[in-house]
Design an enzyme around this catalytic site. Sequence first.
Site, PDB file in Angstrom:
ATOM      1  N   GLU A 211      -9.065   4.042  -2.163  1.00 46.02           N
ATOM      2  CA  GLU A 211      -7.926   3.822  -2.801  1.00 46.02           C
ATOM      3  C   GLU A 211      -8.377   3.076  -4.194  1.00 46.02           C
ATOM      4  O   GLU A 211      -9.377   2.766  -4.151  1.00 46.02           O
ATOM      5  CB  GLU A 211      -6.960   3.051  -2.018  1.00 46.02           C
ATOM      6  CG  GLU A 211      -6.403   3.805  -0.764  1.00 46.02           C
ATOM      7  CD  GLU A 211      -5.250   3.214  -0.363  1.00 46.02           C
ATOM      8  OE1 GLU A 211      -4.434   2.435  -1.045  1.00 46.02           O
ATOM      9  OE2 GLU A 211      -5.120   3.191   1.023  1.00 46.02           O
TER      10      GLU A 211
ATOM     11  N   ARG B 105      -7.542   4.035  13.670  1.00 47.39           N
ATOM     12  CA  ARG B 105      -6.702   5.156  13.732  1.00 47.39           C
ATOM     13  C   ARG B 105      -5.759   5.098  15.227  1.00 47.39           C
ATOM     14  O   ARG B 105      -4.766   5.692  15.333  1.00 47.39           O
ATOM     15  CB  ARG B 105      -7.241   6.545  13.539  1.00 47.39           C
ATOM     16  CG  ARG B 105      -7.897   6.626  12.022  1.00 47.39           C
ATOM     17  CD  ARG B 105      -6.910   6.691  11.178  1.00 47.39           C
ATOM     18  NE  ARG B 105      -7.314   6.756   9.773  1.00 47.39           N
ATOM     19  CZ  ARG B 105      -6.475   6.688   8.544  1.00 47.39           C
ATOM     20  NH1 ARG B 105      -5.341   6.135   8.796  1.00 47.39           N
ATOM     21  NH2 ARG B 105      -6.979   6.837   7.496  1.00 47.39           N
TER      22      ARG B 105
ATOM     23  N   GLN C  11      -3.141   2.607  15.161  1.00 46.56           N
ATOM     24  CA  GLN C  11      -1.983   3.233  14.316  1.00 46.56           C
ATOM     25  C   GLN C  11      -1.254   4.101  15.199  1.00 46.56           C
ATOM     26  O   GLN C  11      -0.090   4.163  14.759  1.00 46.56           O
ATOM     27  CB  GLN C  11      -2.681   3.696  13.254  1.00 46.56           C
ATOM     28  CG  GLN C  11      -1.857   4.154  11.863  1.00 46.56           C
ATOM     29  CD  GLN C  11      -2.542   4.804  10.518  1.00 46.56           C
ATOM     30  OE1 GLN C  11      -3.645   5.028  10.629  1.00 46.56           O
ATOM     31  NE2 GLN C  11      -1.774   4.937   9.769  1.00 46.56           N
TER      32      GLN C  11
ATOM     33  N   THR D 148      -8.611  -5.686   4.213  1.00 44.69           N
ATOM     34  CA  THR D 148      -8.470  -4.874   3.033  1.00 44.69           C
ATOM     35  C   THR D 148      -9.725  -5.188   2.116  1.00 44.69           C
ATOM     36  O   THR D 148      -9.479  -6.207   1.733  1.00 44.69           O
ATOM     37  CB  THR D 148      -7.158  -4.605   2.425  1.00 44.69           C
ATOM     38  OG1 THR D 148      -6.110  -4.591   3.553  1.00 44.69           O
ATOM     39  CG2 THR D 148      -7.227  -3.395   1.337  1.00 44.69           C
TER      40      THR D 148
ATOM     41  N   THR E  80      -4.465   6.631  -0.077  1.00 47.94           N
ATOM     42  CA  THR E  80      -5.782   7.479   0.045  1.00 47.94           C
ATOM     43  C   THR E  80      -5.864   8.459  -1.271  1.00 47.94           C
ATOM     44  O   THR E  80      -5.030   9.405  -1.281  1.00 47.94           O
ATOM     45  CB  THR E  80      -6.102   7.802   1.525  1.00 47.94           C
ATOM     46  OG1 THR E  80      -5.810   7.066   2.441  1.00 47.94           O
ATOM     47  CG2 THR E  80      -7.424   8.617   1.644  1.00 47.94           C
TER      48      THR E  80
ATOM     49  N   ARG F  95       0.821  15.121  13.199  1.00 52.77           N
ATOM     50  CA  ARG F  95       2.112  15.811  13.676  1.00 52.77           C
ATOM     51  C   ARG F  95       1.808  17.305  13.620  1.00 52.77           C
ATOM     52  O   ARG F  95       2.553  17.813  12.982  1.00 52.77           O
ATOM     53  CB  ARG F  95       3.398  15.235  12.868  1.00 52.77           C
ATOM     54  CG  ARG F  95       3.638  13.698  12.711  1.00 52.77           C
ATOM     55  CD  ARG F  95       4.814  13.501  11.904  1.00 52.77           C
ATOM     56  NE  ARG F  95       4.613  14.086  10.599  1.00 52.77           N
ATOM     57  CZ  ARG F  95       4.004  13.147   9.495  1.00 52.77           C
ATOM     58  NH1 ARG F  95       3.505  11.980   9.657  1.00 52.77           N
ATOM     59  NH2 ARG F  95       3.947  13.730   8.127  1.00 52.77           N
TER      60      ARG F  95
ATOM     61  N   GLU G 154      -9.860   4.255   3.845  1.00 54.21           N
ATOM     62  CA  GLU G 154      -9.116   4.956   2.860  1.00 54.21           C
ATOM     63  C   GLU G 154      -9.661   4.533   1.707  1.00 54.21           C
ATOM     64  O   GLU G 154      -9.653   3.431   1.017  1.00 54.21           O
ATOM     65  CB  GLU G 154      -7.744   4.759   3.407  1.00 54.21           C
ATOM     66  CG  GLU G 154      -7.379   5.063   4.620  1.00 54.21           C
ATOM     67  CD  GLU G 154      -5.698   5.023   4.857  1.00 54.21           C
ATOM     68  OE1 GLU G 154      -5.092   4.532   4.091  1.00 54.21           O
ATOM     69  OE2 GLU G 154      -5.207   5.682   5.792  1.00 54.21           O
TER      70      GLU G 154
ATOM     71  N   HIS H  96      -3.834  14.179   0.834  1.00 56.50           N
ATOM     72  CA  HIS H  96      -3.933  13.253   1.956  1.00 56.50           C
ATOM     73  C   HIS H  96      -2.742  13.034   3.076  1.00 56.50           C
ATOM     74  O   HIS H  96      -2.937  13.058   4.125  1.00 56.50           O
ATOM     75  CB  HIS H  96      -4.234  11.658   1.491  1.00 56.50           C
ATOM     76  CG  HIS H  96      -4.220  10.774   2.670  1.00 56.50           C
ATOM     77  ND1 HIS H  96      -5.251  10.642   3.695  1.00 56.50           N
ATOM     78  CD2 HIS H  96      -3.250   9.733   2.832  1.00 56.50           C
ATOM     79  CE1 HIS H  96      -4.839   9.384   4.441  1.00 56.50           C
ATOM     80  NE2 HIS H  96      -3.840   9.177   4.054  1.00 56.50           N
TER      81      HIS H  96
ATOM     82  N   GLU I   3      -9.606  12.599   7.772  1.00 55.83           N
ATOM     83  CA  GLU I   3      -9.605  14.008   6.982  1.00 55.83           C
ATOM     84  C   GLU I   3     -10.907  14.762   6.942  1.00 55.83           C
ATOM     85  O   GLU I   3     -11.024  16.066   7.421  1.00 55.83           O
ATOM     86  CB  GLU I   3      -9.076  14.038   5.715  1.00 55.83           C
ATOM     87  CG  GLU I   3      -7.642  13.414   5.543  1.00 55.83           C
ATOM     88  CD  GLU I   3      -7.267  12.864   4.101  1.00 55.83           C
ATOM     89  OE1 GLU I   3      -7.076  13.583   3.471  1.00 55.83           O
ATOM     90  OE2 GLU I   3      -7.759  11.688   3.910  1.00 55.83           O
TER      91      GLU I   3
ATOM     92  N   ASP J  23       0.937  -1.118  -0.064  1.00 52.56           N
ATOM     93  CA  ASP J  23      -0.022   0.082  -0.058  1.00 52.56           C
ATOM     94  C   ASP J  23       0.827   1.146  -0.117  1.00 52.56           C
ATOM     95  O   ASP J  23       1.936   1.434   0.762  1.00 52.56           O
ATOM     96  CB  ASP J  23      -0.903  -0.001   1.250  1.00 52.56           C
ATOM     97  CG  ASP J  23      -1.941   0.906   1.188  1.00 52.56           C
ATOM     98  OD1 ASP J  23      -2.262   1.366  -0.077  1.00 52.56           O
ATOM     99  OD2 ASP J  23      -2.610   1.567   1.953  1.00 52.56           O
TER     100      ASP J  23
ATOM    101  N   TYR K  39       1.292   5.724  -0.266  1.00 57.16           N
ATOM    102  CA  TYR K  39       0.955   6.859   0.456  1.00 57.16           C
ATOM    103  C   TYR K  39       1.012   8.073  -0.579  1.00 57.16           C
ATOM    104  O   TYR K  39       1.937   8.968  -0.270  1.00 57.16           O
ATOM    105  CB  TYR K  39       1.574   6.987   1.698  1.00 57.16           C
ATOM    106  CG  TYR K  39       1.402   8.116   2.663  1.00 57.16           C
ATOM    107  CD1 TYR K  39       0.130   7.985   3.333  1.00 57.16           C
ATOM    108  CD2 TYR K  39       2.495   8.676   3.141  1.00 57.16           C
ATOM    109  CE1 TYR K  39      -0.352   8.903   4.212  1.00 57.16           C
ATOM    110  CE2 TYR K  39       2.209   9.912   3.998  1.00 57.16           C
ATOM    111  CZ  TYR K  39       0.862   9.916   4.768  1.00 57.16           C
ATOM    112  OH  TYR K  39       0.784  10.758   5.362  1.00 57.16           O
TER     113      TYR K  39
ATOM    114  N   LYS L  59      -4.071  -2.106  10.313  1.00 55.86           N
ATOM    115  CA  LYS L  59      -4.643  -2.194   8.933  1.00 55.86           C
ATOM    116  C   LYS L  59      -4.644  -3.566   8.518  1.00 55.86           C
ATOM    117  O   LYS L  59      -5.395  -3.662   7.446  1.00 55.86           O
ATOM    118  CB  LYS L  59      -3.707  -1.288   8.065  1.00 55.86           C
ATOM    119  CG  LYS L  59      -3.761   0.102   8.021  1.00 55.86           C
ATOM    120  CD  LYS L  59      -2.895   0.863   7.402  1.00 55.86           C
ATOM    121  CE  LYS L  59      -2.966   2.528   7.244  1.00 55.86           C
ATOM    122  NZ  LYS L  59      -3.953   3.082   6.486  1.00 55.86           N
TER     123      LYS L  59
ATOM    124  N   ASP M 256      -8.971   0.582   2.234  1.00 55.97           N
ATOM    125  CA  ASP M 256      -7.948   0.087   3.350  1.00 55.97           C
ATOM    126  C   ASP M 256      -8.325   0.671   4.479  1.00 55.97           C
ATOM    127  O   ASP M 256      -8.253   1.692   5.199  1.00 55.97           O
ATOM    128  CB  ASP M 256      -6.487   0.975   2.896  1.00 55.97           C
ATOM    129  CG  ASP M 256      -5.750   0.820   3.889  1.00 55.97           C
ATOM    130  OD1 ASP M 256      -5.427  -0.492   4.651  1.00 55.97           O
ATOM    131  OD2 ASP M 256      -4.450   1.441   4.061  1.00 55.97           O
TER     132      ASP M 256
END
Length: 408
Positions: free
Chosen positions: A193, A229, A232, A249, A339, A134, A191, A125, A353, A118, A120, A245, A225
Amino acid sequence: MPERSSGEDDLFGPHNLPYGVFTTADEPGRRRLGVRLHDRVLDAGAAARALGSPYETLLAQPGLGPLMAAGRTAWRDVRRALTAWVTVPAHRAELQPLLHPLDALTLHLPYEVADYVDFYSNEHHAANAGAILRPGGPALTPNWKHMPVGYHGRAGTVVVSDTDVVRPTGQRKTPTGPPPVFGPTTKLDIEAEVGFVVGTPSPQGTSVALGAFRDHVFGVCLLNDWSARDLQAWEGQPLGPFLAKSFATSVSAWVTPLEALDAARVAPPARDEQPLPYLDDTDDEDPGGFDLRLTVRVNGEAVSNPPFSSMYWTAAQQLAHLTVNGASLRTGDLYGSGTVSGPERGQRGSLLELTWDGAEPLDLPTGKRTYLEDGDEVTLSAWAPGPDGTKVGLGEVTGRVTPAATGG
Ligand code: CA
């Protein structure tokens, strides 16, 4: 063949012809390769047999693997044959009995997933996730514009659309909170995708160049996906996603051949950094991007329309990066785009998001949502511009959340 029907069915006309695997209620143990046409499914093996086609050996199969492994020339020739079968009136009488109503069939995962990766690769995203997870730090990590960042996932838990998803259980802890606790995730997310399915393998110790993308990738599916959270956030440092994750899937039951998306090819967004030569597609004839318009529905309500044309890294670059160290490809390898999100709020491809990690709940007819509740059903759908003003539909991927297993 049936007359072209109206509405949603136009997404699955003779210009599309995605592949899937089905069983009938009469013979639930006999898996067959099918090709979707409008709201029906052609038994491809039986059609090949009825018409005396040399492709019977590839099509009269319980799965898509043999055709996927047969390579690009076979993919093109078989697709041409199928297109002729469903469009030439002379075949109508013979093939009519081999067309099954879609809603009477059970659809299965059409190929055995070999390895699953997978990526990113969507800047919107990645920037949103960076800002949420962060805060105060740089939105993107320093490597992000130099390589398609990804991780190796769990092939054995890839499930076909309509498979229920059990709420995962695990450890969670907030950065400043008490010691970690164990229990069902309280932040179950999706997610949106696009998945790319590898047909032609490559030997270990070699890499797949950008220009060889279409020699190796058989087709495209939609991919959800599922992501926990809270799990994670606690487990993800320093090695990235693991149990948050790997529990499930979901992929669509239909694999759309790359050729069906020829009219949807677009250039990716401008790159801010010059990619290293093995990722540099500046002079490539194939623009690399795809104009796929996704829709995310929660309990039937559309909550987002992510544009796949916004992907920073293309699927060809992802494949080149995935193999540049000499990692081999196997038939059935699946890789997710990452995503898909656009610049607008209504284009975000995850609840992380869309609700800004729960701070801005969605107000749905079924109630306010931050993350998913038990019983919630999520559906991803998509279409792309097709030839001569048509639209090419990708098969939907749906999953419903069921309560955590006992002991959670
Ligand atoms: Ca993902």
